[in-house]
Design an enzyme around this catalytic site. Structure first.
Site, mmCIF file in Angstrom:
data_model
loop_
_atom_site.group_PDB
_atom_site.id
_atom_site.type_symbol
_atom_site.label_atom_id
_atom_site.label_comp_id
_atom_site.label_asym_id
_atom_site.label_seq_id
_atom_site.Cartn_x
_atom_site.Cartn_y
_atom_site.Cartn_z
ATOM 1 N N LYS A 115 0.796 -1.227 0.000
ATOM 2 C CA LYS A 115 0.000 0.000 0.000
ATOM 3 C C LYS A 115 0.828 1.276 0.000
ATOM 4 C CE LYS A 115 -4.026 -2.215 2.078
ATOM 5 N NZ LYS A 115 -3.508 -3.569 1.911
ATOM 6 N N LYS A 157 -2.206 0.296 9.564
ATOM 7 C CA LYS A 157 -2.606 -0.522 8.422
ATOM 8 C C LYS A 157 -1.457 -1.415 7.974
ATOM 9 C CE LYS A 157 -5.224 1.093 5.215
ATOM 10 N NZ LYS A 157 -5.787 1.864 4.084
ATOM 11 N N GLY A 164 -9.693 -5.284 5.316
ATOM 12 C CA GLY A 164 -9.793 -4.617 6.599
ATOM 13 C C GLY A 164 -9.046 -5.320 7.716
ATOM 14 N N ASN A 290 -6.553 -2.768 -4.850
ATOM 15 C CA ASN A 290 -6.611 -4.203 -4.618
ATOM 16 C C ASN A 290 -6.346 -4.921 -5.936
ATOM 17 O OD1 ASN A 290 -7.301 -4.432 -1.783
ATOM 18 N ND2 ASN A 290 -9.211 -3.446 -2.339
ATOM 19 N N ARG A 292 -6.715 -7.822 -7.229
ATOM 20 C CA ARG A 292 -7.370 -9.136 -7.192
ATOM 21 C C ARG A 292 -8.857 -8.960 -7.424
ATOM 22 N NH1 ARG A 292 -10.089 -8.533 -2.466
ATOM 23 N NH2 ARG A 292 -9.070 -7.403 -0.771
ATOM 24 N N ARG A 339 -23.099 -9.179 3.511
ATOM 25 C CA ARG A 339 -22.241 -10.290 3.905
ATOM 26 C C ARG A 339 -22.815 -10.909 5.177
ATOM 27 N NH1 ARG A 339 -15.942 -8.540 2.890
ATOM 28 N NH2 ARG A 339 -16.292 -7.091 1.154
#
Length: 451
Positions: A115, A157, A164, A290, A292, A339
């Site tokens: 990141k 992070k 997350g 991301n 992916r 979710r």
């Protein structure tokens, strides 16, 4: 590709197997001992055991996965999301073994999956940024200095990984050492190594908006609109929707085009999601990329009609964009995804156990992605997500009503679920009005507590 290793588990493994079947490609499903009774294993052309339940001995075991690839004669490997999906060294090893890694080229995973490196690259290309630190070691004085320079509150992070996981807020210096050690431990356990951590300025109650991209290996990039993922608890997404409610389409279109041009100019390939934070005062600020497939890709599929997983497979194999997605289809209605986790709906602690009753909803306009069936056991070794429930309708209000009905019909016994919490969010007046933010879930939880 003729035969692909599905190097993951649960809902995403089942989703990839389905896409492979559509494309006429054989699937090899790998599984740890804890997953030996999962229903999707019988849907694959071949199922291969890969070790004990702990992920480091199975789904994160690179040598075992490559051995299975050799022994089964596979010529491709799809990593799903999580686990090794953003591990550049593994992607390189897959390619060196003569297989196609179904994801971006390893160089992009290495640069953008880390990141802080991604932020440096995007900053150089003119993207607006929230303030952040460099990667920090275990020097507590340097940690306190960096946090003080940014100004509390800040967010710890992991520089690698996603979902997350390992993201921990620091409100002040008093618990910095303990929280830093906790974040490092979580990162190492979840991502199989690489525990670089950094700090980012914590914005109060922003919107979390992400842009979905597909790209071929020949310089063409397509932006498949955006998703709003602001409804989160502990920095993990709970509800996602497309398109983003309450934001001007012109501004979203402009940002999507800007990101599309940046990725095309870089030569980025296959699939990726650019995550942004948004506040009315500062507009969009870059968060991360991301490299992916995303958990929430299904809401974009619902409003575009594009099979993102099949497209990912074709693009990784070298197909050109004009053959995979000649043009971006117009938005079709609204989609929202919930979710469903096996967890306590108040404290959000995992609730492993036997699914004595497991009856997902079956109704028009609702899609359920799950790796479980009645009689399966939810293991404590993995993420406790049971299913994704996606509702698609002409309007946001209709999609939310449909989702509420679907969740109310979802019968689960044997474990606790977060469905009561999700229903509170869906019924919240502010959420229904589209006034969403990353702090909304905490506010709803606080209001639900007895006085």
């Amino acid at each position: 590709m003729k035969r692909v290793i599905v190097a993951n588990r649960g809902a995403v493994a089942r989703r990839v197997i389905r896409a492979l079947r559509v494309l006429g490609i054989e699937s090899v499903a790998v599984h740890a001992e804890a997953d030996r009774d999962m229903p999707y294993l019988s849907e694959a052309d071949l199922a291969v055991p890969i070790g004990p339940p702990p992920a480091v001995q199975s789904y994160l075991n690179q040598e075992t996965l490559l051995r299975v690839a050799r022994e089964t004669g596979a010529d491709g490997l799809h990593p799903g999301y999580g686990f090794l999906s953003e591990n550049a060294a593994f992607a390189e090893a897959v390619e060196q073994a003569g297989l196609i890694f179904v994801g971006p080229s390893p160089r992009w995973i290495r640069m953008l999956g880390h990141k802080t490196q991604a932020r440096d690259a995007m900053r150089a290309l003119g993207m607006p940024m929230a303030a952040s630190s460099a990667v920090l070691g275990d020097d507590l004085a340097a940690l306190r200095q960096a946090a003080g320079d940014l100004g509390y509150p800040v967010l710890i992070k992991p520089a690698s990984g996603g979902g997350g996981i390992g993201m921990i807020p620091l409100q002040g210096p008093q618990d910095a050492e303990a929280q830093w050690a906790r974040a490092r431990q979580i990162s190492e356990r979840s991502f199989g190594g690489g525990s670089d951590l950094y700090l980012e300025k914590l914005l109060r109650n922003p919107r979390h908006v992400e842009f979905q991209f597909l790209a071929d290996r020949h310089g063409q990039v397509r932006c498949l609109y955006e998703r709003d993922c602001s409804t989160q608890r502990r920095h993990q997404k709970v509800l996602e929707e497309a398109p983003a409610p309450g934001l001007p389409r012109a501004a979203l279109k402009e940002m999507g085009a800007r990101l599309e041009a940046i990725l095309a100019g870089m030569g980025y390939d296959v699939i990726g999601t650019v995550e942004m934070l948004y506040t009315p005062e500062s507009g969009f600020s870059f968060l991360e990329i991301n490299t992916r497939l995303q958990v929430e890709h299904a809401v974009t599929e619902a409003v575009t009609g594009v099979d993102i997983v099949a497209a990912q497979l074709r693009l990784a194999a070298g197909d050109r964009m004009q053959d995979v997605l000649p043009q971006v289809p117009p938005l079709d209605g609204h989609a929202v995804e919930a979710r469903v986790y096996a967890e306590d709906p108040v404290r959000f602690l995992p609730s492993p156990g036997l699914l004595r009753v497991y009856q997902p909803p079956a109704m028009p306009g609702v899609r359920v992605e799950t790796g479980y069936a009645e009689g399966c056991r939810v293991s404590s070794h993995y993420d406790p997500m049971l299913a994704k429930v996606i509702a698609h309708a002409a309007t946001r209000e209709q999609a939310l009503d449909l989702l509420r009905s679907a969740l109310a019909q979802f019968r689960v016994e044997g474990v606790k679920t977060n469905i009561p919490f999700v229903l509170r969010v869906v019924e919240d007046p502010e959420f229904r009005a589209g006034r969403v933010s990353t702090g909304m879930a905490e506010r709803i939880l606080a209001e639900a507590q007895p006085a």
